[in-house]
Write an enzyme that holds these catalytic residues in place. Structure first.
Site, short mmCIF file in Angstrom:
data_model
loop_
_atom_site.label_atom_id
_atom_site.label_comp_id
_atom_site.label_asym_id
_atom_site.label_seq_id
_atom_site.Cartn_x
_atom_site.Cartn_y
_atom_site.Cartn_z
N ASP A 133 -12.90 -56.06 9.16
CA ASP A 133 -14.26 -55.79 8.65
C ASP A 133 -14.15 -54.57 7.74
O ASP A 133 -13.06 -54.05 7.52
CB ASP A 133 -15.26 -55.52 9.79
CG ASP A 133 -16.68 -55.91 9.38
OD1 ASP A 133 -17.04 -55.68 8.22
OD2 ASP A 133 -17.41 -56.47 10.22
N GLU A 164 -21.87 -47.51 -15.81
CA GLU A 164 -22.49 -48.72 -15.25
C GLU A 164 -21.94 -49.98 -15.91
O GLU A 164 -21.78 -51.01 -15.27
CB GLU A 164 -24.01 -48.63 -15.40
CG GLU A 164 -24.78 -49.88 -14.99
CD GLU A 164 -24.77 -50.13 -13.49
OE1 GLU A 164 -24.43 -49.20 -12.74
OE2 GLU A 164 -25.09 -51.27 -13.09
N SER A 208 -7.85 -61.37 -12.93
CA SER A 208 -6.46 -61.00 -12.63
C SER A 208 -5.95 -61.66 -11.36
O SER A 208 -4.74 -61.66 -11.11
CB SER A 208 -6.34 -59.47 -12.49
OG SER A 208 -6.78 -58.84 -13.67
N HIS A 257 -24.16 -44.04 -26.94
CA HIS A 257 -25.45 -44.73 -26.92
C HIS A 257 -26.51 -43.91 -27.66
O HIS A 257 -27.65 -44.31 -27.75
CB HIS A 257 -25.91 -44.97 -25.48
CG HIS A 257 -25.00 -45.86 -24.72
ND1 HIS A 257 -25.17 -47.22 -24.66
CD2 HIS A 257 -23.88 -45.60 -24.01
CE1 HIS A 257 -24.20 -47.76 -23.94
NE2 HIS A 257 -23.41 -46.80 -23.53
N THR A 312 -8.34 -51.51 -22.67
CA THR A 312 -8.99 -52.82 -22.59
C THR A 312 -8.14 -53.87 -23.29
O THR A 312 -7.94 -54.98 -22.77
CB THR A 312 -10.38 -52.75 -23.24
OG1 THR A 312 -11.05 -51.59 -22.75
CG2 THR A 312 -11.19 -53.96 -22.90
N ARG A 319 -34.39 -54.81 -31.80
CA ARG A 319 -34.59 -55.24 -30.41
C ARG A 319 -36.02 -54.95 -29.97
O ARG A 319 -36.71 -54.15 -30.56
CB ARG A 319 -33.71 -54.41 -29.48
CG ARG A 319 -32.28 -54.61 -29.59
CD ARG A 319 -31.57 -53.56 -28.75
NE ARG A 319 -31.62 -53.88 -27.33
CZ ARG A 319 -30.99 -53.16 -26.39
NH1 ARG A 319 -30.32 -52.09 -26.74
NH2 ARG A 319 -31.05 -53.50 -25.13
#
Lengths: 333, 802
Positions: free
Chosen positions: B107, B258, B271, B306, B331, B453
């Site tokens: 567990d 995030e 993977s 951002h 990446t 947007r």
């Protein structure tokens, strides 16, 4: 291809490719792909470099995937494939290769950042105030205030001073360059030199509440003489036409209109757009309605019905009174 | 005896509870995983319906399907739902179900805490969506930029729902994060070294660290917003000197990690899937691991990309641009290693493999458009346009969701014990994959020709009509793909072929136990011979040597399965009642808080004294509770660090007095600081006394520590009162807002510490805190010392630095 597109070889090709992509047109009314200022051209140049690099890498990946699926499908009874666990040299090379590609992208990026964010001496200063949900343009050195439609001289550097009295907005006229946020409590700058006379569309690019979608603007880039003429007309006192317009002026002056709107010599409200030469504009309601009798009358009677959340409340004006005010406003050329 | 003990050799308990109550009180990681999965799927469907309404509205210019405010609520709820209620918990479903199986455990480290995470998530999600029922859905965007979200510009309950539920959901995520970090570090089967862990476990570990460290900044940002809205503070009040960049920094310090929280689990799944169906080991596994760790690490240093349009200046722009481009390197390495894994393999093109390969293709596009945004000049054209919408859907659908589908097809037989229909599965893949590209690829172009947007409508004549229509058609295609999956899943559950234990010739430990696994996961803890240990058992290592069968790992305590508990659901209920109360009345808040406190107490004492739980030392050689507390303190460091940094950033910006130097009483605070420092000394003595079984001294020092804590709180109460008398409150100015919130939260931590110590003291008085439970005092002591250290930082930076 427009002969004035000086974005260099790569961006010229990019435009061609975009145009070929199944009915895509690159010269749409609010496009970022047809630059009309030094700032917009510099951006498109970097964009083109990155796009070509990206297409190259994407091609490598897709070709590799196709080859893999043609060559390495499992066959019945075949022995286990060789259990390769890695290959240091290969892995190092595909770590270094992207780093080199990024370097190619990084150098022009940094150059353009510093080139386009510097101060330019002798620039025309225009104060841009983004408000819920319209734009105010003020020319402090010329004594002109207008709304939603700015005029700029071609070939002269302009420095926009962006101020936000309420919430965050973002000034964006794609053909003249990238966007810059209008942040309450801060002063942002956007500097560029428009190079081609014409009418350029833009709109607020940062979500700012109910009518964010209805916060458009037009920038008219004029030849220097035309710009001078426009300034002279805007600085002249507002003169209404005789007839119904004069009656409209009287109604305007005794209505709540004066509390929010400025018309030089008539009222001095600061909440809504300056209307001194509203008749000279091509649109109303932050660019989404034509500046004509019908729409203007409807707008005066009940703005929120045409534009959700509009701050101008319905004043309960009769159709006749609203029509007279519309006549008056349209006469303010 | 509160744990059911199974003797070795029994395959499974004779009787497995089924009814609803057994699900409400379950602490079994597999059942909690299924609960997460089903709940997240429901929220995913809600978020999907919101997306379809958005696309219907935009299908034509001047759309009239919904009005402006409804549209703004729909895109806010679509984003919030997909991030917090769909993709994160779908990831959590796999963490819960698979992680213990993959590391050879029975567990997670703290099964009841796991249940608590789930129930808080469920209630938080229902609470957020209940806003629709009262006609006040959040409408400020998933990014909730202040000051649009302050009371002045968003007066309704809409943003209140958003602020409260996000904090609740964050608490759930951090709890789960701590739990899984401890589980992965401390519960591995013998022989499962870190570098032998499967990639999915590694990526999960990275994600949990990201969650634990990234949520505190947004929690602080949300606390500021909540205080602004409910208590009239000035954090985002420009007229009082507030800086609107603060919210954006706090949001994106969370918001960028995030992105990796959402996508790294999918990378982990791919993977696992690629090696299984290429019948070859993962190419360069250590490099894939390191690149995942690097992505997580760099992910914390790039948030301002951002914010290129907000006007940070060229130096900040250039710095964050470089940092962001760096992320492309690890990446890219992952993508090339995946390709190399397939190269030379014997590929079985199952549905799971289709999805994994689809991810490689789609994520490559999303990653490359991400490099475009990394260049600030280019980003200035693309940010807040449909180009960005296209980009992050290529990352979040093309990356996360395709990865989750790969995981669903891959692990479905293990979870349900039945196979999914492969032919229908491939059809479902192609429908979804094609529709996804039809929906989002044209949006790159729409953004490039100027479509912003978050616009509820657009006029004709912008040349946006055609591709918006195409995009809408594609969106409904995705809807068909998702429905098709539900049909395939339903058919499998009803009448699917029974799955063997190892249907794919798998490589990792979960395939070594039955499908579905027994309640206790493994009859004997499996041996671990190396990476892909189960494959080695079946096929031998790369030279064909098969490992000698190892003797079963020793299990000194037998198989312990924790009994069900209803306290998790009680606590979660208390939390959400308090949240509802914030919108309704103070009395309800008090009721909810009381329920939470009582629940937490009962939860803490439920198994107190159980000898089987006295020693929770794991493979790290450290007690799991200590690892958990250290992890939690890492999160707390970020929490207080953010509060203190905000205080420093706002220092001197108040537009009215009183100012700090006019009001802070340094001599008095020096005394209270000394008192708190001395309490740490007493805490050390208390632990030593408990460890050596010295009853008198243990009680003396435990209560002494608590008493010193109370003295400190007394000083703080006196200080707050005198400030209020001198005219400084939360609402007076920025100094008041930042000072009271920072020191108030520290005071709340001291209060919690005092309550904790008093509880331990009372247990000791009753003779229920023997030396073997000394670790409980140690954990409380760690917390206590941390709170004291935080105070030293506050005392120095707030009181002493002029």
């Amino acid at each position: 291809m427009d002969a004035r597109t000086r974005g260099g070889g790569p961006s010229r090709w990019l435009l061609g490719v975009t145009a070929l992509l199944g009915g895509c047109a690159w010269n749409a009314p609010q496009t970022s792909l047809v630059p009309r200022s030094d700032f917009a051209r510099a951006i498109l140049h970097v964009y083109a470099i990155i796009t070509w690099a990206a297409l190259g890498i994407a091609t490598v990946v897709v070709v590799a995937l196709v080859v893999i699926f043609v060559r390495f499908r499992s066959r019945e009874g075949a022995p286990l494939p060789r259990q390769v666990r890695g290959h240091t040299l290969l892995e190092m090379s595909w770590t270094i290769a992207p780093a080199l590609v990024l370097l190619v992208i990084a150098v022009p990026t940094i150059q353009v950042i510093f080139r386009t964010q510097g101060q330019v001496s002798g620039a025309l200063e225009v104060v841009v105030r983004g408000r819920q949900w319209w734009w105010e343009f003020a020319y402090p050195s010329l004594g002109v205030v207008t709304a939603n439609e700015a005029h700029l001289p071609a070939g002269r550097a302009v420095s926009l001073r962006l101020e936000g009295p309420d919430v965050i907005h973002s000034f964006w006229v794609p053909q003249l360059g990238g966007k810059r946020d209008v942040v309450p409590g801060r002063v942002n700058r956007l500097t560029f030199t428009p190079d081609t006379p014409g009418e350029y569309l833009g709109q607020c690019a940062e979500f700012c509440g109910t009518s964010h979608a209805n916060m458009a603007m037009r920038v008219f880039v004029d030849a220097p003489e035309a710009f001078e003429r426009w300034i002279a007309a805007q600085r002249a006192p507002a003169v209404e036409a005789p007839g119904p317009a004069a009656a409209g002026k009287a109604i305007f002056a005794r209505s709540a209109c004066v509390g929010c709107h400025t018309i030089q010599g008539v009222s001095a409200g600061l909440v809504g757009p300056d209307l001194t030469h509203v008749g000279s504009r091509t649109t109303i309601a932050a660019g989404f309605l034509p500046n004509a009798k019908g729409p203007l009358t409807a707008w005066i009677r009940d703005a929120p019905a045409l534009k959700p959340g509009a701050k101008m409340p319905p004043l309960g004006l009769s159709e006749a009174d609203a029509s007279a005010i519309a006549d008056y406003l349209l006469s303010l050329k | 005896m509160s744990t059911r003990e199974l003797s070795l050799g029994h395959a499974a308990p004779a009787h497995v509870e089924t009814g609803v109550w057994s699900w409400i009180t379950t602490v079994d990681h597999k059942r909690i995983g299924i609960l997460y999965g089903v709940t997240a799927l429901a929220f995913f469907l809600i978020g999907g319906i919101e997306a379809l309404v958005i696309r219907l509205q935009l299908a034509r210019p001047d759309g009239h399907v919904v009005d402006a405010d409804t549209f703004n609520a729909l895109f806010t709820m679509h984003g919030t739902t997909m991030v917090f209620l769909a993709v994160m918990p779908l990831n959590a479903a796999f963490f819960n179900y698979m992680i213990p199986l993959l590391i050879g455990a029975r567990d997670v480290a703290f099964p009841r805490l796991n249940a608590l995470s789930y129930w808080i998530f469920l209630f938080g999600g229902v609470f957020l969506n209940a806003s629709f029922l009262v006609g006040a859905p959040p409408n400020g965007g998933w990014f909730g930029y202040a000051n649009l979200t302050t009371r002045q510009f968003s007066p309704g309950l809409n943003i209140d729902f958003w602020v409260l539920s996000l904090q609740v959901l964050g608490a759930s995520s951090v709890m789960a994060g701590v739990n899984f970090i401890v589980t992965i570090l401390n519960m591995r089967a013998p022989g499962m070294t870190l570098m032998r862990m499967p990639l999915f476990v590694w990526m999960t570990l990275v994600v949990q660290f990201l969650i634990v460290l990234a949520f505190p900044p947004i929690t602080v940002g949300l606390i500021f917003l909540m205080f602004d809205r409910f208590f009239g503070t000035h954090f985002y009040d420009v007229t009082a000197g507030g800086d609107l960049h603060l919210w954006q920094h706090l949001f994106w310090i969370f918001g960028h990690p995030e992105v990796y929280i959402l996508i790294l689990p999918a990378f982990g799944i791919v993977s696992e899937v690629l090696p299984t169906f290429a019948r070859k080991p993962l190419f360069g596994a250590p490099v894939v691991i390191y690149s995942g760790v690097l992505i997580g690490f760099f992910g914390f240093g790039v948030w301002s990309h951002h914010m290129f349009a907000v006007g940070m200046g060229p130096i900040a722009d250039a710095t964050f641009s470089m940092g962001t481009m760096l992320i492309a390197i690890p990446t890219g390495v992952k993508i090339f290693n995946w390709l190399a894994t397939l190269w030379g393999g014997a590929i079985r093109a199952t549905t799971a493999l289709h999805y994994a390969v689809g991810l490689i293709a789609a994520f490559t596009i999303g990653g490359l458009s991400g490099v475009m945004h990394a260049s600030p000049p280019v980003d200035l054209q693309q940010t807040d346009t449909y180009f960005v919408v296209a980009h992050f859907h290529y990352v979040l659908i093309g990356g996360s969701l395709l990865g989750l589908f790969a995981g669903a097809y891959y692990w479905w037989p293990k979870i349900t014990g039945r196979l999914l229909d492969e032919r229908w599965g491939k059809l479902q893949f192609w429908v979804t994959f094609v529709a996804f590209n039809v929906t989002f690829f044209p949006q790159h172009y729409l953004g490039a020709i100027g479509m912003p947007r978050r616009i509820y409508t657009y006029p004709p004549g912008r040349w946006w009509d055609f591709w918006n229509l195409v995009s809408t058609v594609g969106a409904f295609g995705i809807g068909v793909g998702v429905l098709l999956f539900l049909v395939i899943a339903g058919r499998s559950l009803r009448s699917g072929t029974r799955a063997p234990a190892d249907p794919w010739d798998g490589r990792t430990l979960e395939w070594r136990t039955s499908s579905p696994p027994p309640v206790h996961d493994f009859d004997t803890i499996p041996p671990v011979h190396g990476r892909d240990t189960f494959w080695r058992e079946k096929h031998g290592d790369s030279r064909g040597h098969r490992p000698a069968p190892a003797p079963p790992a020793p299990e000194p305590h037998g198989i312990h399965l924790p009994p069900p508990s209803y306290w998790p659901v009680v606590i979660a209920l208390g939390v959400i009642v308090a949240g509802i109360g914030a919108l309704v009345s103070l009395a309800v808040v008090v009721m909810g808080a009381a329920l939470t406190v009582i629940g937490a107490w009962a939860f803490a004492l439920e198994h107190h004294g159980d000898p089987a739980l006295a020693d929770q030392t794991g493979v790290l050689g450290v007690d799991s509770r200590k690892v958990a507390l250290w992890t939690f303190l890492g999160s707390e460091c970020l929490f207080f660090g953010t509060l203190i940094a905000s205080y420093m950033a706002y220092k001197g910006r108040s537009v009215v007095g009183p100012h700090p130097h006019e009001i802070l009483n340094i001599p008095l605070t020096t005394i209270s600081t000394f008192d708190l420092l001395m309490s740490s000394l007493l805490m050390v003595l208390a632990l030593a006394a408990v460890q050596r079984g010295d009853t008198f001294q243990a009680r003396l020092w435990i209560f002494g520590t608590a008493f010193f804590g109370l003295i400190f709180l007394g000083f703080q109460a006196w200080e707050f009162t005198s400030f209020v008398h001198e005219g400084l409150t939360l609402q007076t100015n920025l100094f008041g807002s930042t000072f009271f919130v920072l020191t108030g939260f520290h005071g709340a931590h001291v209060t919690l510490g005092v309550a904790w110590l008093l509880t331990l003291g009372v247990l000791h008085l009753r003779g229920r805190l023997p030396a073997r439970d000394a670790v409980k005092v140690e954990v409380a002591g760690l917390y206590w010392h941390f709170v004291d250290i935080v105070w030293i930082a506050i005392f120095t930076l707030v009181y002493l630095v002029p």
